[in-house]
Design a protein around this motif. Structure first.
Motif, PDB file in Angstrom:
ATOM      1  N   ARG A 293       0.843  -1.184   0.000  1.00 34.62           N
ATOM      2  CA  ARG A 293       0.000   0.000   0.000  1.00 34.62           C
ATOM      3  C   ARG A 293       0.882   1.240   0.000  1.00 34.62           C
ATOM      4  O   ARG A 293       2.009   1.218   0.473  1.00 34.62           O
ATOM      5  N   ASP A 294       0.361   2.318  -0.544  1.00 33.71           N
ATOM      6  CA  ASP A 294       1.112   3.571  -0.570  1.00 33.71           C
ATOM      7  C   ASP A 294       0.110   4.715  -0.465  1.00 33.71           C
ATOM      8  O   ASP A 294      -0.574   5.042  -1.433  1.00 33.71           O
ATOM      9  N   SER A 295       0.044   5.289   0.711  1.00 33.45           N
ATOM     10  CA  SER A 295      -0.948   6.350   0.906  1.00 33.45           C
ATOM     11  C   SER A 295      -0.607   7.594   0.102  1.00 33.45           C
ATOM     12  O   SER A 295      -1.481   8.400  -0.187  1.00 33.45           O
ATOM     13  N   GLY A 296       0.652   7.749  -0.282  1.00 30.02           N
ATOM     14  CA  GLY A 296       1.019   8.887  -1.126  1.00 30.02           C
ATOM     15  C   GLY A 296       0.321   8.844  -2.469  1.00 30.02           C
ATOM     16  O   GLY A 296       0.157   9.862  -3.127  1.00 30.02           O
ATOM     17  N   ARG A 297      -0.067   7.650  -2.894  1.00 29.96           N
ATOM     18  CA  ARG A 297      -0.830   7.509  -4.126  1.00 29.96           C
ATOM     19  C   ARG A 297      -2.250   7.018  -3.859  1.00 29.96           C
ATOM     20  O   ARG A 297      -3.012   6.801  -4.799  1.00 29.96           O
TER      21      ARG A 297
ATOM     22  N   ARG B  99      -6.912   8.800  -3.035  1.00 29.23           N
ATOM     23  CA  ARG B  99      -6.526   9.846  -3.981  1.00 29.23           C
ATOM     24  C   ARG B  99      -7.493   9.875  -5.151  1.00 29.23           C
ATOM     25  O   ARG B  99      -7.928   8.828  -5.630  1.00 29.23           O
TER      26      ARG B  99
ATOM     27  N   VAL C 165      -8.519   5.980   6.184  1.00 33.54           N
ATOM     28  CA  VAL C 165      -8.892   6.174   4.783  1.00 33.54           C
ATOM     29  C   VAL C 165      -8.025   7.271   4.173  1.00 33.54           C
ATOM     30  O   VAL C 165      -7.935   8.379   4.738  1.00 33.54           O
ATOM     31  N   HIS C 166      -7.357   6.955   3.079  1.00 32.42           N
ATOM     32  CA  HIS C 166      -6.762   8.006   2.247  1.00 32.42           C
ATOM     33  C   HIS C 166      -6.903   7.620   0.782  1.00 32.42           C
ATOM     34  O   HIS C 166      -6.108   6.866   0.235  1.00 32.42           O
TER      35      HIS C 166
END
Lengths: 637, 637
Positions: free
Chosen positions: A112-116, A593, A590-591
């Protein structure tokens, strides 16, 4: 998702937004294309503000120009190449610009990558879940899809050594769009294609296990173990067939005309200890004859295991006894590791790892010779710990020497012509810092390498950078190989997060990424301003569809009840490129994009009563901080 | 963990391993320290191979030298500064070298990172679990601990805006060692310290919610909401006290003598919509009087909410009615965002966001004036969308202009002397690309900024890099500010993963990271070769303690039974720096890193029978691939 099947060349389409360069990036180097670029170091240097900028480039200002064009891309200009690096145990693929070596973007693949927002919206989360639910992967070998032996810019494929998987990255959107968990295979290493048109993707099985590995049978006796090559359809990502072999495999590469797939393997012993795996002085390269394997599958000569047709490619298989074996075992010195096919498709070159030579296998001899060993037409001594070989398209090979901490440049034809060991085809060696694994030259995996830049992916950096604690970065070193007279020039050290393995380098003209999403490529409906809906579809389920734009969400508040499951679908209705929004919800993990014209959905449970401020985490305007919405979770009673 | 409390200066200790530079990095710039470096651009340029390398630097070769030293750090040399950048919604902190702008390492904070094994071993996994169990965070403001107003290299602190948390990074090991979930606070924004000795860390509450936010009371009426400032002990990471305020807060900074902590806030309206939050033409800066607040806590003048003493700092609080208010509300124009204290502690400068001015607050007037507005001694017009201000130690301020896409340099004393608006203290503006959020100058947060480099953390990059799909990188632009006569020089564009906010820049001489672990700093026992144990401690529980070294684990095979829980503790017994190993287990979602002299433990369940090859994912030697161990999981029956 429905996606394009053909990509136009990158036309440097200009961005309509914002001040800055009026034209696309190609206008910055007018008229220059890859080949010209290579021959026009001085001219490019001039465009870049002249003169190089490293201590290796001397005499600027006195009229002479270094062989290496500047690797420093000045503000306002863009890089010439994309390099795709497997992130190793980080589980991602990184896109680096060449020659600047700047990391342009990270593409999360197995983590997972919250930056994306990757792994945070329903679609990507479900994809990761269906592919095993693991939170990491080990990405080694990103390969770009080819058409007619050249990069077509459609997809990249990358393996997960940790969990036996293969992933596809859609290069229109630079995001992972498919992952397949490969049955019957553990330690998927090489991830390479049937060329010239990427008709199959190959997962190469490194770890020998019982097949099926479900606890039945004798778990302890390694003689009962096996390893398979897996052939994956690049469109459906289904595993089409597998081939069981003797010994194991690690790296691989395909011949350019579609016939063979080659793998190395260090454990022909079938051993389970380091000592056992290195006992034999010879291991082998396996040459898989793809048409014959497919004929065997067609003829029903396989066993179906875990729903996959598995062809027996072991030495004593009936399929290997006649004049048309499905797999040829070509004996090579101790524990070969790297293998790659020369651009002209003449040779497959395997490196010895625990032996100082490379083995040059003449491809058109493989099916002609009685003894497979006779297909080896050269075996030059290169140095200690030769691992991987790249090409410049001018007849030279570049091999990483892990133990010597060097890259050796050598002449392929001279290696073939010389008696093995009696005459050296070595042209030059250059120190790298330290202990290179893979190396990669620009477009080395195509039929027409560019021959200008090479990256040595070094495993240790030691004292090359400011100290940052016990975990040092790796060191990706940039070497200019465009001038045979001047020789190799090491121009830059680039620290890297753990741990780049292989890479592919592609000229920018061959990629044409989208600047915004095409809503037709997405499965979810677009929700424009005025079309937002919020509906309780069940006693404990609320569905929300809304838009986002500067500086608001479709709803300024949403009231639900403790315990409700909420399906929230959001469309970013911006048409301006780079104008991202996101849906961040405190204490709900939750994030999500949403890029311009993108629609995504996230499902979560509101299990604690209270007020939670949904906010946009991508800074989008001067009123970005005010872009919020209240999630009010009322107590159940 | 027990950790050092004082760090010696980085002495450039040489690395005993491997070929390469014999001496430490400081010997590469002999005799040069920060101050000298700044004044010796030409000399350093000479060391770097002379001449600059961007199009902004002209006339090299004709005897003149550009004002900016080369930002290209040649192979074999190291950077002058560490920059710590908050990774925003990626949840990490990135360490970038200056002036090269190369990312040296990523430090995961609020998310798992298999590249470091963070969140994969028991200790870090439990830390994340105890801090809420979220898989991401939103890191904005990394600040380095100070002693006597200068960086002491011990810790960095960073906020999680998403989930109301604060984390600490141990700069000996460059890893997160503590996270606190802040009660009563949502949207923790600023993360700054009581100076000069970092006696407290402040979490700044941006989102107004009911307090406590547990679903009791009226959830809908925003008049019932509040926001708090949280003071955290930097050693224990306990929340010591909080202060409830009117309106909200976002950024903050501490005065240099320990008395005040300042915050901005854009929602004095206490509104819940964008329109409501921007209704008023004036908001305010809050000046928290730390000694008075501590006296109030000492005197019991607080309400305990969720176990934290909460002091009432609202305007109408009794604690604000006398001559010694705990919080002063200093009215400033519309929606201030950034605030920072000048190095000489004279002023706190807040920027207007929706107003073209900055407000210069004279610190020693705050407690003297009857009307807090009289503490504002200058209000220069700077441009559109002024957000954040950094300092060079020479009396200049540098403010980011979000809407104008510029950085403006201005003279602080001239701004104070001039009548507001009648005379401009603006010295110079430079374009950035595009829409800067924070900016940061080298050591700007200390009492003695270096004044050479500045990074503009731009939110949009648009066409500045090769296109990589709808999600563009951010653009961190490097600007040389060391020559007032030549003016600001923009020398480099650096793409960044989503999304750097604030940063801190620290000279390399002030950090002394460890090269290997000190086993005494770790809680787990060291297991040397020969000391490995494997024991069934319960019907379904197996404990393993073993070492790892090139190229083997303490056990070459481990047989367990389906359903067993396995506690596996591994010591990396290597003493060589950079010689990492890891424990990767296929299909078990385990990737535990062990750096030299490090001991870690991972607990997992073996729930599927079969054979699984534990392997090392950090390439460690020519026999790295053979560094494996068999986990044999026998069926239960």
């Amino acid at each position: 998702m429905t996606r394009h099947t053909q990509r136009p060349a990158n036309d440097g389409e200009s961005d309509e937004q914002q001040s800055g360069a009026e034209d696309g990036f190609d206008s910055l180097l007018p008229g220059l294309r890859r080949r010209d670029f290579m021959k026009a170091g001085a001219a490019v240097g001039g465009l870049s503000g002249l003169a190089g900028c490293t201590s290796l480039l001397s005499d600027e200002g006195d009229g002479t120009v270094s062989a290496a064009p500047s690797h420093s891309v000045p503000p306002g200009e863009v890089d010439e190449y994309y390099a795709f690096l497997g992130g190793g145990q980080s589980g991602d693929v990184r896109v680096v610009g060449l020659p600047s070596m700047r990391e342009l973007i990270r593409i999360p693949v197995f983590q997972r990558d919250s930056g994306r927002g990757y792994g945070h919206d329903d679609e990507s989360r479900e994809m990761l879940e269906e592919a095993g639910g693991y939170t990491w992967g080990d990405t080694h070998h990103p390969r770009i899809s080819q058409t007619d032996g050249d990069y077509d810019g459609r997809f990249a494929y990358v393996n997960d050594k940790a969990n036996g998987r293969m992933a596809r990255i859609d290069l229109t959107y630079f995001e992972t769009d498919a992952i397949v968990d490969i049955p019957n295979q553990q330690g998927t290493h090489g991830s390479c294609a049937q060329l010239p048109d990427t008709d199959l993707i190959f997962g190469v099985g490194e770890f020998r296990t019982p097949i099926p590995n479900d606890g039945t049978g004798d778990l302890h006796d390694p003689d009962k173990y096996g390893a398979v090559l897996a052939a994956i359809d690049p469109e459906s990502m289904n595993v089409e067939w597998e081939v069981l072999v003797d010994g194991n495999m690690d790296n691989g590469d395909g011949s350019k005309e579609g016939r063979y797939f080659f793998t190395t393997g260090y454990n022909s012993e079938g051993a389970v200890t380091e000592k056992g795996m290195t006992r034999s002085d010879r291991d082998n390269v396996k040459a898989f004859d793809i048409p014959r394997i497919e004929a065997a599958v067609e003829a029903g000569d396989y066993e179906r295991i875990n729903e996959v047709p598995v062809v027996d490619g072991r030495k004593d298989s009936p399929l290997n006894q006649g004049d048309d074996p499905v797999v040829r075992y070509i004996p090579t010195p101790k524990s070969p590791h790297g293998i790659s096919v020369t651009p002209d498709n003449e040779y497959a070159i395997a490196s010895g790892k625990l032996d100082p030579t490379a083995s040059v296998i003449q491809i058109d001899k493989i099916d002609e010779v009685d003894d497979p060993a006779d297909a080896i037409v050269g075996q030059p001594k290169l140095g200690l710990g030769p691992l991987h070989t790249a090409y410049d398209g001018r007849g030279h090979a570049y091999t990483s020497l892990f133990i010597d901490s060097q890259v050796v440049k050598w002449d392929i034809e001279e290696a073939v012509e010389a008696d093995a060991g009696s005459e050296s085809p070595v042209i030059e060696k250059i120190d790298v810092h330290y202990n290179p694994g893979h190396l990669i030259a620009s477009e080395s995996y195509t039929e027409d390498p560019a021959g200008d830049w090479l990256i040595s992916l070094n495993k240790l950096s030691k004292d090359r950078f400011l100290p940052v604690g016990p975990q040092h970065p790796e060191n990706d070193q940039l070497i200019y190989i465009g001038d045979d007279e001047a020789g190799m020039e090491h121009v830059k050290d680039s620290p890297a997060h753990a741990e780049p393995h292989d890479a592919s380098i592609c000229h920018r003209s061959k990629l044409d990424p989208a600047k915004t999403y095409d809503p037709d490529d997405l499965d979810l409906d677009y929700t424009d301003e005025g079309e937002e809906t919020m509906e309780r579809v069940d006693d404990d389920r609320v569905e929300i569809e809304m838009y986002s734009t500067r500086n608001k969400y479709g709803f300024q508040e949403m009231t639900v009840t403790e315990g409700d499951t909420i399906e929230m679908q959001v469309t970013n209705i911006e048409t301006t490129s780079d104008m991202l929004h996101s849906v961040a919800i405190p204490d709900h993990d939750v994030h999500m994009r949403v890029a311009p014209q993108e629609t995504r959905k996230v499902t979560f449970t509101a299990d604690e009563p209270g007020v939670y401020w949904i906010y946009c985490a991508h800074f989008c305007s001067a009123l970005h901080l005010e872009m919020r919405s209240r999630l009010i979770v009322e107590p159940e009673e």
